[in-house]
Structures are given as C-alpha cells and as structure tokens.
Design a protein around this motif. Structure first.
Motif, PDB file in Angstrom:
ATOM      1  N   LEU A   1      64.945  65.514  -1.608  1.00  0.00           N
ATOM      2  CA  LEU A   1      66.133  64.928  -2.812  1.00  0.00           C
ATOM      3  C   LEU A   1      66.693  63.539  -2.259  1.00  0.00           C
ATOM      4  O   LEU A   1      66.596  63.505  -0.821  1.00  0.00           O
ATOM      5  CB  LEU A   1      67.199  66.279  -2.100  1.00  0.00           C
ATOM      6  N   ILE A   2      67.380  62.764  -3.123  1.00  0.00           N
ATOM      7  CA  ILE A   2      67.432  61.779  -2.608  1.00  0.00           C
ATOM      8  C   ILE A   2      69.640  61.756  -2.955  1.00  0.00           C
ATOM      9  O   ILE A   2      69.629  62.272  -3.728  1.00  0.00           O
ATOM     10  CB  ILE A   2      66.753  60.772  -3.841  1.00  0.00           C
ATOM     11  N   LEU A   3      69.894  61.719  -2.241  1.00  0.00           N
ATOM     12  CA  LEU A   3      71.830  61.594  -2.191  1.00  0.00           C
ATOM     13  C   LEU A   3      72.121  60.453  -2.839  1.00  0.00           C
ATOM     14  O   LEU A   3      71.464  59.983  -1.917  1.00  0.00           O
ATOM     15  CB  LEU A   3      71.729  62.786  -1.522  1.00  0.00           C
ATOM     16  N   LEU A   4      72.962  60.359  -3.750  1.00  0.00           N
ATOM     17  CA  LEU A   4      73.599  58.498  -3.661  1.00  0.00           C
ATOM     18  C   LEU A   4      74.443  59.048  -4.020  1.00  0.00           C
ATOM     19  O   LEU A   4      75.651  59.347  -3.979  1.00  0.00           O
ATOM     20  CB  LEU A   4      72.759  58.620  -5.709  1.00  0.00           C
ATOM     21  N   TYR A   5      74.649  57.607  -3.124  1.00  0.00           N
ATOM     22  CA  TYR A   5      76.046  57.490  -2.989  1.00  0.00           C
ATOM     23  C   TYR A   5      76.694  55.752  -3.461  1.00  0.00           C
ATOM     24  O   TYR A   5      76.228  54.799  -3.729  1.00  0.00           O
ATOM     25  CB  TYR A   5      77.095  58.208  -1.820  1.00  0.00           C
ATOM     26  N   ALA A   6      77.862  55.990  -3.877  1.00  0.00           N
ATOM     27  CA  ALA A   6      78.541  54.619  -3.723  1.00  0.00           C
ATOM     28  C   ALA A   6      79.887  53.680  -3.058  1.00  0.00           C
ATOM     29  O   ALA A   6      79.550  52.724  -2.867  1.00  0.00           O
ATOM     30  CB  ALA A   6      79.627  54.802  -5.489  1.00  0.00           C
ATOM     31  N   ALA A   7      79.418  54.435  -1.873  1.00  0.00           N
ATOM     32  CA  ALA A   7      80.473  53.842  -0.610  1.00  0.00           C
ATOM     33  C   ALA A   7      79.953  52.704  -0.319  1.00  0.00           C
ATOM     34  O   ALA A   7      79.120  53.102   0.343  1.00  0.00           O
ATOM     35  CB  ALA A   7      81.264  54.965  -0.234  1.00  0.00           C
ATOM     36  N   HIS A   8      80.824  51.545  -0.069  1.00  0.00           N
ATOM     37  CA  HIS A   8      79.641  50.689   0.579  1.00  0.00           C
ATOM     38  C   HIS A   8      79.877  51.382   2.338  1.00  0.00           C
ATOM     39  O   HIS A   8      78.903  50.756   3.311  1.00  0.00           O
ATOM     40  CB  HIS A   8      80.721  49.909   0.619  1.00  0.00           C
ATOM     41  N   ASP A   9      80.915  52.218   2.607  1.00  0.00           N
ATOM     42  CA  ASP A   9      80.597  52.719   4.935  1.00  0.00           C
ATOM     43  C   ASP A   9      79.026  53.401   4.288  1.00  0.00           C
ATOM     44  O   ASP A   9      79.407  54.740   3.671  1.00  0.00           O
ATOM     45  CB  ASP A   9      82.240  53.644   4.936  1.00  0.00           C
ATOM     46  N   GLN A  10      78.629  53.668   4.930  1.00  0.00           N
ATOM     47  CA  GLN A  10      76.991  53.797   5.002  1.00  0.00           C
ATOM     48  C   GLN A  10      77.523  55.516   6.255  1.00  0.00           C
ATOM     49  O   GLN A  10      76.547  56.525   6.178  1.00  0.00           O
ATOM     50  CB  GLN A  10      76.095  53.493   5.305  1.00  0.00           C
ATOM     51  N   GLU A  11      78.441  55.347   7.002  1.00  0.00           N
ATOM     52  CA  GLU A  11      78.370  56.426   7.953  1.00  0.00           C
ATOM     53  C   GLU A  11      79.644  57.484   7.515  1.00  0.00           C
ATOM     54  O   GLU A  11      79.761  58.127   8.206  1.00  0.00           O
ATOM     55  CB  GLU A  11      79.099  55.781   9.469  1.00  0.00           C
ATOM     56  N   HIS A  12      80.745  57.151   7.090  1.00  0.00           N
ATOM     57  CA  HIS A  12      81.433  57.916   6.279  1.00  0.00           C
ATOM     58  C   HIS A  12      81.292  58.364   4.555  1.00  0.00           C
ATOM     59  O   HIS A  12      82.537  57.690   4.164  1.00  0.00           O
ATOM     60  CB  HIS A  12      82.953  57.057   6.163  1.00  0.00           C
ATOM     61  N   ASN A  13      80.870  58.843   4.590  1.00  0.00           N
ATOM     62  CA  ASN A  13      80.454  59.171   2.748  1.00  0.00           C
ATOM     63  C   ASN A  13      79.968  61.121   2.632  1.00  0.00           C
ATOM     64  O   ASN A  13      79.656  61.118   3.472  1.00  0.00           O
ATOM     65  CB  ASN A  13      79.379  58.249   1.693  1.00  0.00           C
ATOM     66  N   GLY A  14      80.368  60.861   1.507  1.00  0.00           N
ATOM     67  CA  GLY A  14      80.226  62.379   0.455  1.00  0.00           C
ATOM     68  C   GLY A  14      79.159  62.755   0.824  1.00  0.00           C
ATOM     69  O   GLY A  14      78.227  63.872   1.911  1.00  0.00           O
ATOM     70  N   ALA A  15      77.738  61.801   0.590  1.00  0.00           N
ATOM     71  CA  ALA A  15      76.373  62.321   0.726  1.00  0.00           C
ATOM     72  C   ALA A  15      76.164  62.589   2.005  1.00  0.00           C
ATOM     73  O   ALA A  15      75.285  63.638   2.210  1.00  0.00           O
ATOM     74  CB  ALA A  15      75.828  60.931   0.246  1.00  0.00           C
ATOM     75  N   LEU A  16      76.610  61.935   3.111  1.00  0.00           N
ATOM     76  CA  LEU A  16      76.606  63.118   4.604  1.00  0.00           C
ATOM     77  C   LEU A  16      76.585  64.177   4.605  1.00  0.00           C
ATOM     78  O   LEU A  16      75.575  64.800   5.857  1.00  0.00           O
ATOM     79  CB  LEU A  16      76.517  62.043   5.058  1.00  0.00           C
ATOM     80  N   VAL A  17      77.969  64.531   3.805  1.00  0.00           N
ATOM     81  CA  VAL A  17      78.668  66.077   4.479  1.00  0.00           C
ATOM     82  C   VAL A  17      77.809  66.510   3.441  1.00  0.00           C
ATOM     83  O   VAL A  17      76.887  68.311   4.393  1.00  0.00           O
ATOM     84  CB  VAL A  17      80.317  65.836   3.854  1.00  0.00           C
ATOM     85  N   LEU A  18      77.214  66.169   2.700  1.00  0.00           N
ATOM     86  CA  LEU A  18      76.307  67.393   1.133  1.00  0.00           C
ATOM     87  C   LEU A  18      75.349  67.192   2.254  1.00  0.00           C
ATOM     88  O   LEU A  18      74.386  68.403   2.053  1.00  0.00           O
ATOM     89  CB  LEU A  18      75.895  66.232  -0.194  1.00  0.00           C
ATOM     90  N   ARG A  19      74.039  66.384   2.388  1.00  0.00           N
ATOM     91  CA  ARG A  19      73.470  66.426   3.295  1.00  0.00           C
ATOM     92  C   ARG A  19      73.424  67.442   4.760  1.00  0.00           C
ATOM     93  O   ARG A  19      72.385  68.402   4.730  1.00  0.00           O
ATOM     94  CB  ARG A  19      72.652  65.236   3.756  1.00  0.00           C
ATOM     95  N   ASP A  20      74.108  67.547   5.275  1.00  0.00           N
ATOM     96  CA  ASP A  20      74.419  68.295   6.427  1.00  0.00           C
ATOM     97  C   ASP A  20      74.630  69.810   5.961  1.00  0.00           C
ATOM     98  O   ASP A  20      73.931  70.600   6.208  1.00  0.00           O
ATOM     99  CB  ASP A  20      75.237  68.042   7.073  1.00  0.00           C
ATOM    100  N   PHE A  21      75.007  70.035   5.229  1.00  0.00           N
ATOM    101  CA  PHE A  21      75.307  71.087   4.026  1.00  0.00           C
ATOM    102  C   PHE A  21      74.264  71.757   3.545  1.00  0.00           C
ATOM    103  O   PHE A  21      73.835  73.114   3.825  1.00  0.00           O
ATOM    104  CB  PHE A  21      76.366  71.278   3.332  1.00  0.00           C
TER     105      PHE A  21
END
Length: 95
Positions: A61-81
């Motif tokens: 699965l490829i999770l896309l996000y538009a945030a510039h911050d690679q360490e604090h974005n929703g895609a990371l939370v969704l990945r972990d979930f």
C-alpha cells in the motif's frame, strides 16, 4: 494533483477529520496528542481499514501525504494503525 494519480482507492474515512487536521496545523509540539486523537478516530473505522487491507490482498500500500514534515504526519499514524490491524484478529461485537 489527486485527479492525476492512478489511484485504486482513496478511503476518506481513514483520513484525519478536518477539525483534527486544523487543530494539529502540522505543529510538532502537538504531535503526541494528534497521534492519540487520530488513532481514536481510526479505531472507529476498523471495518473500512480492514476492507482496504483486503482489497490490497497482500500487495504493498502506498500512503500519500502532502505535509513537508516527514516525521510528523498522518500517513505515519495510518501506517502504524494498519500494521497493527494486520497483526490482530478482527474485533467481534459482544453479545
């Protein structure tokens, strides 16, 4: 642009709510609380998340996000979930 991407799915129910995104405002100081609140929102969408995982059928699965911050974005939370869901059996309602 989203319209230009060859997407198989864009499950809007798995994105952070507008209110949560606006509150977070990509402020790293709010990261821990954002993560906690977003995980609570995702817990209400387990059926949608499991459907996405089933649709992927073991493919990446490829999770896309538009945030510039690679360490604090929703895609990371969704990945972990999603990773936690893969490791756990489906929750069944209690009789």
């Amino acid at each position: 642009r989203k319209a230009d991407l060859p997407l198989d799915a864009w499950p809007k129910d798995l994105t952070p709510s507008t209110a949560l995104r606006q509150w977070f405002a990509h402020d790293p100081v709010r990261w821990d609380e954002f993560r906690k609140r977003y995980l609570a929102e995702l817990a209400e969408q387990q059926e949608t998340a499991r459907a996405l995982l089933t649709q992927a059928a073991g493919s990446p699965l490829i999770l896309l996000y538009a945030a510039h911050d690679q360490e604090h974005n929703g895609a990371l939370v969704l990945r972990d979930f999603l990773q936690a869901l893969v490791k756990s059996p489906p929750m069944r309602p209690e009789p």
